[in-house]
Design a protein around this motif. Structure first.
Motif, PDB file in Angstrom:
ATOM      1  N   TYR A 268       0.819  -1.212   0.000  1.00  0.00           N
ATOM      2  CA  TYR A 268       0.000   0.000   0.000  1.00  0.00           C
ATOM      3  C   TYR A 268       0.854   1.264   0.000  1.00  0.00           C
ATOM      4  O   TYR A 268       0.464   2.281  -0.579  1.00  0.00           O
ATOM      5  CB  TYR A 268      -0.919   0.015   1.231  1.00  0.00           C
ATOM      6  N   TYR A 269       1.989   1.222   0.665  1.00  0.00           N
ATOM      7  CA  TYR A 269       2.781   2.431   0.856  1.00  0.00           C
ATOM      8  C   TYR A 269       4.069   2.397   0.054  1.00  0.00           C
ATOM      9  O   TYR A 269       5.000   3.145   0.332  1.00  0.00           O
ATOM     10  CB  TYR A 269       3.082   2.610   2.354  1.00  0.00           C
ATOM     11  N   ALA A 275      -0.586  -1.691  -5.220  1.00  0.00           N
ATOM     12  CA  ALA A 275      -1.486  -2.518  -4.415  1.00  0.00           C
ATOM     13  C   ALA A 275      -2.813  -1.812  -4.170  1.00  0.00           C
ATOM     14  O   ALA A 275      -3.874  -2.436  -4.220  1.00  0.00           O
ATOM     15  CB  ALA A 275      -0.820  -2.874  -3.089  1.00  0.00           C
ATOM     16  N   ILE A 276      -2.776  -0.514  -3.902  1.00  0.00           N
ATOM     17  CA  ILE A 276      -4.015   0.215  -3.635  1.00  0.00           C
ATOM     18  C   ILE A 276      -4.836   0.345  -4.919  1.00  0.00           C
ATOM     19  O   ILE A 276      -6.075   0.317  -4.888  1.00  0.00           O
ATOM     20  CB  ILE A 276      -3.723   1.603  -3.019  1.00  0.00           C
ATOM     21  N   GLN A 277      -4.167   0.448  -6.048  1.00  0.00           N
ATOM     22  CA  GLN A 277      -4.895   0.498  -7.324  1.00  0.00           C
ATOM     23  C   GLN A 277      -5.581  -0.840  -7.603  1.00  0.00           C
ATOM     24  O   GLN A 277      -6.733  -0.874  -8.068  1.00  0.00           O
ATOM     25  CB  GLN A 277      -3.936   0.857  -8.456  1.00  0.00           C
ATOM     26  N   LEU A 278      -4.878  -1.939  -7.324  1.00  0.00           N
ATOM     27  CA  LEU A 278      -5.482  -3.264  -7.503  1.00  0.00           C
ATOM     28  C   LEU A 278      -6.694  -3.436  -6.586  1.00  0.00           C
ATOM     29  O   LEU A 278      -7.740  -3.936  -7.010  1.00  0.00           O
ATOM     30  CB  LEU A 278      -4.452  -4.352  -7.210  1.00  0.00           C
ATOM     31  N   ASP A 279      -6.556  -3.013  -5.338  1.00  0.00           N
ATOM     32  CA  ASP A 279      -7.671  -3.158  -4.403  1.00  0.00           C
ATOM     33  C   ASP A 279      -8.844  -2.269  -4.790  1.00  0.00           C
ATOM     34  O   ASP A 279      -9.996  -2.591  -4.504  1.00  0.00           O
ATOM     35  CB  ASP A 279      -7.207  -2.842  -2.981  1.00  0.00           C
ATOM     36  N   LEU A 303     -16.203   7.258 -12.842  1.00  0.00           N
ATOM     37  CA  LEU A 303     -15.561   7.617 -11.580  1.00  0.00           C
ATOM     38  C   LEU A 303     -14.711   6.440 -11.111  1.00  0.00           C
ATOM     39  O   LEU A 303     -15.216   5.449 -10.582  1.00  0.00           O
ATOM     40  CB  LEU A 303     -16.629   7.961 -10.540  1.00  0.00           C
ATOM     41  N   ASP A 304     -13.417   6.532 -11.343  1.00  0.00           N
ATOM     42  CA  ASP A 304     -12.509   5.447 -10.986  1.00  0.00           C
ATOM     43  C   ASP A 304     -12.429   5.273  -9.477  1.00  0.00           C
ATOM     44  O   ASP A 304     -12.440   6.262  -8.727  1.00  0.00           O
ATOM     45  CB  ASP A 304     -11.110   5.718 -11.541  1.00  0.00           C
ATOM     46  N   PRO A 305     -12.299   4.022  -8.994  1.00  0.00           N
ATOM     47  CA  PRO A 305     -12.224   3.786  -7.547  1.00  0.00           C
ATOM     48  C   PRO A 305     -11.085   4.537  -6.861  1.00  0.00           C
ATOM     49  O   PRO A 305     -11.208   4.949  -5.715  1.00  0.00           O
ATOM     50  CB  PRO A 305     -12.014   2.268  -7.445  1.00  0.00           C
ATOM     51  N   ILE A 306      -9.975   4.743  -7.589  1.00  0.00           N
ATOM     52  CA  ILE A 306      -8.807   5.392  -6.996  1.00  0.00           C
ATOM     53  C   ILE A 306      -9.141   6.793  -6.513  1.00  0.00           C
ATOM     54  O   ILE A 306      -8.479   7.345  -5.621  1.00  0.00           O
ATOM     55  CB  ILE A 306      -7.646   5.425  -8.015  1.00  0.00           C
ATOM     56  N   LEU A 307     -10.186   7.414  -7.061  1.00  0.00           N
ATOM     57  CA  LEU A 307     -10.528   8.785  -6.699  1.00  0.00           C
ATOM     58  C   LEU A 307     -11.246   8.891  -5.361  1.00  0.00           C
ATOM     59  O   LEU A 307     -11.199   9.945  -4.733  1.00  0.00           O
ATOM     60  CB  LEU A 307     -11.408   9.415  -7.795  1.00  0.00           C
ATOM     61  N   TYR A 308     -11.928   7.833  -4.945  1.00  0.00           N
ATOM     62  CA  TYR A 308     -12.700   7.957  -3.705  1.00  0.00           C
ATOM     63  C   TYR A 308     -12.282   6.969  -2.620  1.00  0.00           C
ATOM     64  O   TYR A 308     -12.597   7.185  -1.451  1.00  0.00           O
ATOM     65  CB  TYR A 308     -14.204   7.788  -3.980  1.00  0.00           C
ATOM     66  N   MET A 309     -11.565   5.906  -2.977  1.00  0.00           N
ATOM     67  CA  MET A 309     -11.263   4.894  -1.950  1.00  0.00           C
ATOM     68  C   MET A 309      -9.821   4.926  -1.452  1.00  0.00           C
ATOM     69  O   MET A 309      -9.461   4.220  -0.519  1.00  0.00           O
ATOM     70  CB  MET A 309     -11.569   3.495  -2.472  1.00  0.00           C
ATOM     71  N   THR A 310      -8.975   5.752  -2.060  1.00  0.00           N
ATOM     72  CA  THR A 310      -7.562   5.750  -1.680  1.00  0.00           C
ATOM     73  C   THR A 310      -7.377   6.124  -0.217  1.00  0.00           C
ATOM     74  O   THR A 310      -6.720   5.405   0.544  1.00  0.00           O
ATOM     75  CB  THR A 310      -6.771   6.729  -2.572  1.00  0.00           C
ATOM     76  N   GLU A 311      -7.948   7.249   0.188  1.00  0.00           N
ATOM     77  CA  GLU A 311      -7.814   7.658   1.586  1.00  0.00           C
ATOM     78  C   GLU A 311      -8.552   6.706   2.518  1.00  0.00           C
ATOM     79  O   GLU A 311      -8.081   6.433   3.624  1.00  0.00           O
ATOM     80  CB  GLU A 311      -8.344   9.081   1.775  1.00  0.00           C
ATOM     81  N   GLU A 412      -1.895  -7.880 -18.208  1.00  0.00           N
ATOM     82  CA  GLU A 412      -2.216  -7.704 -19.626  1.00  0.00           C
ATOM     83  C   GLU A 412      -2.085  -6.242 -20.047  1.00  0.00           C
ATOM     84  O   GLU A 412      -1.640  -5.948 -21.163  1.00  0.00           O
ATOM     85  CB  GLU A 412      -3.649  -8.185 -19.903  1.00  0.00           C
ATOM     86  N   ASN A 413      -2.463  -5.322 -19.150  1.00  0.00           N
ATOM     87  CA  ASN A 413      -2.483  -3.906 -19.498  1.00  0.00           C
ATOM     88  C   ASN A 413      -1.198  -3.168 -19.139  1.00  0.00           C
ATOM     89  O   ASN A 413      -0.814  -2.215 -19.824  1.00  0.00           O
ATOM     90  CB  ASN A 413      -3.655  -3.206 -18.802  1.00  0.00           C
ATOM     91  N   HIS A 414      -0.550  -3.575 -18.048  1.00  0.00           N
ATOM     92  CA  HIS A 414       0.606  -2.817 -17.557  1.00  0.00           C
ATOM     93  C   HIS A 414       1.879  -3.647 -17.446  1.00  0.00           C
ATOM     94  O   HIS A 414       2.943  -3.077 -17.178  1.00  0.00           O
ATOM     95  CB  HIS A 414       0.295  -2.235 -16.165  1.00  0.00           C
ATOM     96  N   GLY A 415       1.793  -4.947 -17.597  1.00  0.00           N
ATOM     97  CA  GLY A 415       2.964  -5.790 -17.398  1.00  0.00           C
ATOM     98  C   GLY A 415       3.106  -6.219 -15.950  1.00  0.00           C
ATOM     99  O   GLY A 415       2.172  -6.109 -15.150  1.00  0.00           O
ATOM    100  N   GLU A 416       4.271  -6.708 -15.597  1.00  0.00           N
ATOM    101  CA  GLU A 416       4.504  -7.209 -14.251  1.00  0.00           C
ATOM    102  C   GLU A 416       4.499  -6.065 -13.231  1.00  0.00           C
ATOM    103  O   GLU A 416       4.840  -4.930 -13.551  1.00  0.00           O
ATOM    104  CB  GLU A 416       5.848  -7.946 -14.176  1.00  0.00           C
ATOM    105  N   LEU A 417       4.121  -6.400 -12.003  1.00  0.00           N
ATOM    106  CA  LEU A 417       4.162  -5.421 -10.918  1.00  0.00           C
ATOM    107  C   LEU A 417       5.609  -5.064 -10.615  1.00  0.00           C
ATOM    108  O   LEU A 417       6.483  -5.935 -10.587  1.00  0.00           O
ATOM    109  CB  LEU A 417       3.502  -5.981  -9.656  1.00  0.00           C
ATOM    110  N   THR A 418       5.863  -3.791 -10.405  1.00  0.00           N
ATOM    111  CA  THR A 418       7.224  -3.359 -10.093  1.00  0.00           C
ATOM    112  C   THR A 418       7.569  -3.589  -8.626  1.00  0.00           C
ATOM    113  O   THR A 418       8.734  -3.735  -8.272  1.00  0.00           O
ATOM    114  CB  THR A 418       7.398  -1.863 -10.411  1.00  0.00           C
TER     115      THR A 418
END
Length: 522
Positions: A268-269, A275-279, A303-311, A412-418
């Protein structure tokens, strides 16, 4: 106007996601990608929070307050500056808040009869005295008691045991002190110092600039950057650490923070916040099943989830819910794992956007985002929210199933997690199963000792009198046989300070007594 605002939001969101996807050059100077990933949600929250807190009598001021002297966390100011215009006659609620949105009135919290509270305390003391047995043989009962709410007097110790922080601390004795004595990375130190005054400025523990609360918060966050230098510091860690410090000493708060970051919310941090984007995508997929109406509306508004659920998720709802609800959510979250955060998010989305009648008030993108930022109080009420969380049937299997699906889509869209984060642990039982503790690591060692204030003054006099009386007895009485060996050491020597009160614990476990640990937060 509405169309213009929507396009502006979308362009900013695209720009933000671009920043997240590129190497985080700004990250080393203050976790800027967290600010940008939160995007408009964080900007609106920060602006409105500043206005609200100014209106409530406290001005959120910028700038940094140096808390380090040679890197050791000592306050350079002789008199702590109050973190705003909080006057001394402000009424403090039972949680320590002296104002602000999270201050609680008596009518807003559930009141337990004192007899019920004492019974729950006794039950929790019994569990903590034999923690490994309860977790292995009766975890269901532990979970039920967490759902009912941990007694305030034992919440800090219970959180320490639930997260496995107690075991980590025992297995790494002296580690926190070692980190605390190091100066820390100057870049992280500067960023942390600038964030301190933003953490619960209306709480009496953090209201004073340079006060003990801010100093301990700095120590914990700085120690984490040294413990995980590859991860460093993220702004969302500060409210997590602050909540912990309200319930336990700095060393315990550090180890619980480590467990939350590594076991409950791994990744998450990290710098890329993958991780937060996946969740966020997992939350969106679960919402389709829980509330199709709300899911369809958010999809139509793009309205993407990242805009309201991140905090919500990164701060574990500590900056969103009323305080009574925050504590109940954390009791369940630290017992059952991240599924509680998903359930809270789903309940709030369903209650806010779950019917056509409710959607009449938010026909556009901006209106929907604003409605999710200012959720109605009745949906965040402690009793209502806890009931809905328990009743919602979202399990660890559901979350893991969606996690695998979203992970495939991400590749598929971004490749492997960094960021290669460790697997997520779903609650206290999973953590204990993965790292079985020893009885010694779990043993409680309370040393609450109250000594007589006159003991030090009379100690020398007592020793002198004892020596005189012994000489007189030896001169007048013939030598006699001593007491049996088993009774020879059952009395305190006269030179020892005599405590007024002896420490007592429930005699449930033979391994529950010792005198090496200081539990100052009972």
């Amino acid at each position: 106007m509405a169309v213009y605002l929507k396009l502006t939001f979308l362009y900013l969101n695209i720009f933000c996601m671009y920043l997240v996807s590129r190497p985080p050059t700004l990250y080393a100077h203050g976790c800027e990608n967290f600010r940008w990933t939160v995007s408009l949600s964080a900007t609106i929250n920060a602006d409105s929070m500043a206005k609200t807190e100014q209106g409530n009598g406290l001005e959120m001021r910028g700038g940094s307050q140096k808390l380090t002297e040679n890197g050791n966390g000592g306050s350079s100011a002789p008199d702590p500056e109050v973190n705003g215009n909080v006057t001394e006659d402000k009424q403090v609620d039972k949680y320590g808040f002296i104002g602000g949105a999270q201050q609680t009135s008596g009518e807003q919290t559930e009141k337990l009869p004192i007899e019920v509270l004492r019974q729950r305390e006794a039950k929790w003391l019994e569990m903590l005295n034999s923690w490994d047995k309860w977790m292995a043989k009766n975890h269901k009962k532990v979970k039920e008691r967490c759902q009912k709410g941990i007694p305030p007097s034992l919440r800090g110790r219970a959180w320490l045991y639930l997260t496995g922080g107690k075991v980590k601390r025992e297995q790494n004795k002296g580690k926190f002190e070692e980190l605390d004595n190091k100066p820390g990375d100057p870049n992280w130190v500067d960023v942390i110092e600038r964030d301190l005054h933003r953490q619960f400025p209306f709480h009496e523990m953090f209201a004073a600039r340079g006060g003990h609360g801010q100093q301990d918060l700095f120590r914990v966050l700085k120690a984490y950057t040294l413990h995980r230098p590859e991860e460093g510091y993220c702004q969302a860690q500060a409210p997590i650490a602050a909540v912990l410090l309200m319930h336990m000493p700095a060393e315990d708060a550090f180890w619980v923070l480590v467990q939350i970051c590594e076991k409950y919310l791994p990744g998450y941090y990290s710098k890329e916040l993958e991780a937060i984007q996946l969740d966020g995508e997992i939350l969106n997929a679960l919402l389709r099943k829980v509330s199709p109406v709300a899911h369809r509306h958010l999809k139509n508004q793009k309205l993407d989830p990242i805009l309201y659920m991140t905090e919500w998720f990164m701060c574990a709802f500590s900056r969103t819910l009323p305080w009574a609800a925050v504590l109940r959510v954390w009791d369940m979250f630290l017992c059952e794992g991240v599924k509680i955060l998903f359930r809270v998010g789903l309940v709030l989305l369903k209650c806010t956007l779950g019917s056509q009648e409710k959607l009449k008030a938010c026909q556009g993108f901006y209106e929907t985002l604003e409605l999710l930022r200012t959720i109605k109080p009745q949906y965040m009420n402690e009793g209502f929210l806890v009931h809905e969380i328990i009743e919602l049937s979202v399990s660890e299997k559901d979350i893991e199933k969606e996690h695998l699906a979203q992970l495939r889509r991400w590749k598929e869209n971004h490749g492997e997690l960094t960021c290669k984060s460790p697997p997520r642990m779903h609650g206290a039982k999973a953590i204990m199963a993965a790292e079985p503790p020893s009885r010694l690591d779990l043993r409680q060692k309370p040393t609450i000792i109250v000594e007589s204030p006159l003991a030090s003054k009379t100690e020398g006099f007592r020793e002198e009198e004892t020596r005189k009386s012994r000489k007189t007895a030896q001169a007048n009485d013939p030598p006699t046989a001593g007491p049996p060996k088993e009774f020879a050491d059952t009395y305190l020597a006269h030179s020892d300070p005599v405590p007024l009160l002896k420490p007592t614990t429930l005699q449930v476990s033979k391994d529950s007594l010792s005198s090496e640990e200081h539990d100052t937060y009972l």
